[in-house]
Design an enzyme around this catalytic site. Structure first.
Site: not given
Ligand code: FAD
Ligand code: NAP
Length: 312
Positions: A135, A138-139
């Protein structure tokens, strides 16, 4: 007879917690199934600089804990398991949890996010968070005025490379072929930049390993048509795609070929099945940010609320 919940939210990332906050305030008494990664992808990053109102750069774990506390204080019921099976059609949805129990609901909000696709190298695993990132937004800041490499040939890799070119001394774009999936406009922009020497393409190149001094990355070794070569870089950004966490919903919902859930059937977060809504990275092919995920989590909860009002 087990009670039928109004709404079950699947996933504990920014989308899931935000959906829970809105669902609580709408009086829907939501249940949230957290999945294995409590707090979602953000918990893997040490510093977040773009969450509005938090210019103290919180670490991902504490930021997500504060979202969880907010959802808890408003009354969310948490189940610390994963959904292993889903029966989504019909008015009563049935989810089978990893502990073996079933949970029934009138509506479901899917917020299962995505998992970054990595190269799968041992050395890559060793240096994640120590020079290997997925990312740049982010980094990238940590590599200001340094040399970095981006791996991939899709739009994401080009966007990452363009962003890093504004921060870093030099950006190498390493791709396994000599043609790109990335949009033409992006390819054109990066090609223009390469004429200044700021960007260099290394094509027909497969990453062999990430090199480091034990603590941090010092280079990347690639196999090209002319043999093995080492590129000295301090950062390696892997941008070879994401996998939406939607395998559980295959055959139940319409998905794109890459597994992303199709939405926008009636309302913005509606899926192909009535009463099932999707938010965040699992339904996003473009933005993939914490704040856009949170925003769509809010929309999904409002959509679920309206759906339940129409049902009753
Ligand atoms: P996620 O955060 O992916 O969460 C998914 C959830 O679903 C998790 O809790 C998981 O346990 C759950 N899950 C999955 N499958 C199942 C299942 N079968 N049953 C029950 N639960 C399940 N974005 C920014 O805006 N700023 C940043 O600084 C930033 N830094 C990042 C750094 C890194 C290293 C990464 C990888 C991403 C970063 N991002 C950042 C992107 C951001 O993290 C994502 O866009 C965001 O977290 C997506 O949110 P979400 O709620 O859709 O899913
Ligand atoms: P993508 O389009 O699937 O591209 C992934 C790239 O990584 C491809 O070049 C692929 O190589 C390469 N790759 C895949 N697995 C690899 C491996 N194991 N080793 C080395 N290289 C590997 O993914 P994306 O770039 O993340 O984009 C995803 C979607 O979001 C696309 O629809 C894209 O258009 C969209 N997007 C749009 C923008 C924008 O600004 N418009 C920005 C980002 C993303 P091959 O080409 O050889 O298969």
């Amino acid at each position: 007879m087990e009670k039928v919940r109004k709404v079950v939210i699947i996933g504990s990332g920014p989308a899931g917690y935000t959906a829970a906050i809105y669902a609580c305030r709408a009086g829907l008494n939501p249940v949230l199934v957290t999945g294995n990664q409590l707090g979602g992808q953000l918990t893997t990053t040490p510093e977040i600089e773009n969450w509005p109102g938090r210019n103290d750069n919180p670490d991902g774990i504490s930021l997500m804990q504060s979202l969880q506390k907010h959802a808890t204080d408003l009354g969310t019921e948490f189940i610390y398991e994963s959904v292993e099976k889903a029966k989504l059609k019909g008015t009563e949805k049935v989810l089978t949890l990893s502990g073996g129990n079933e949970i029934r609901a009138k509506s479901i909000i899917i917020c299962t996010g995505a998992s970054v696709r990595y190269l799968g190298l041992e050395s890559e695993e060793q240096y994640k968070g120590h020079g290997v990132s997925a990312c740049a937004t982010c980094d990238g800041f940590f590599f200001r005025n340094k040399d970095v490499a981006v791996v991939g040939g899709g739009s994401a890799a080009f966007v990452e490379a363009l962003y890093l070119a504004g921060l870093c001394n030099k950006v190498y774009l390493i791709h396994r072929r000599d043609s790109f999936r990335a949009e033409n406009a992006l390819v054109k922009r990066l090609t223009e930049l390469s004429k200044t020497g700021k960007v260099e393409f290394i094509l027909n190149a497969n990453v062999d390993s990430i090199i480091g001094d034990g603590n941090k990355v010092t280079g990347i070794r690639v196999v090209t048509t002319t043999g093995l070569c080492t590129v000295d870089v301090e950062g390696v950004f892997v941008a070879i795609g994401h996998n939406a966490n939607t395998q559980v919903f295959e055959g139940q919902l319409e998905l794109y070929s890459d597994g992303v859930i199709k939405t926008g059937f009636t309302t913005q977060t509606s899926t192909s099945v009535k009463g099932v809504f999707a938010a965040g990275d699992c339904a996003d092919r473009v933005y993939k940010q914490a704040i856009t995920s949170a925003g769509s989590g809010c929309m999904a909860a409002l959509d679920a609320e309206h759906y339940l009002q129409e049902l009753s």
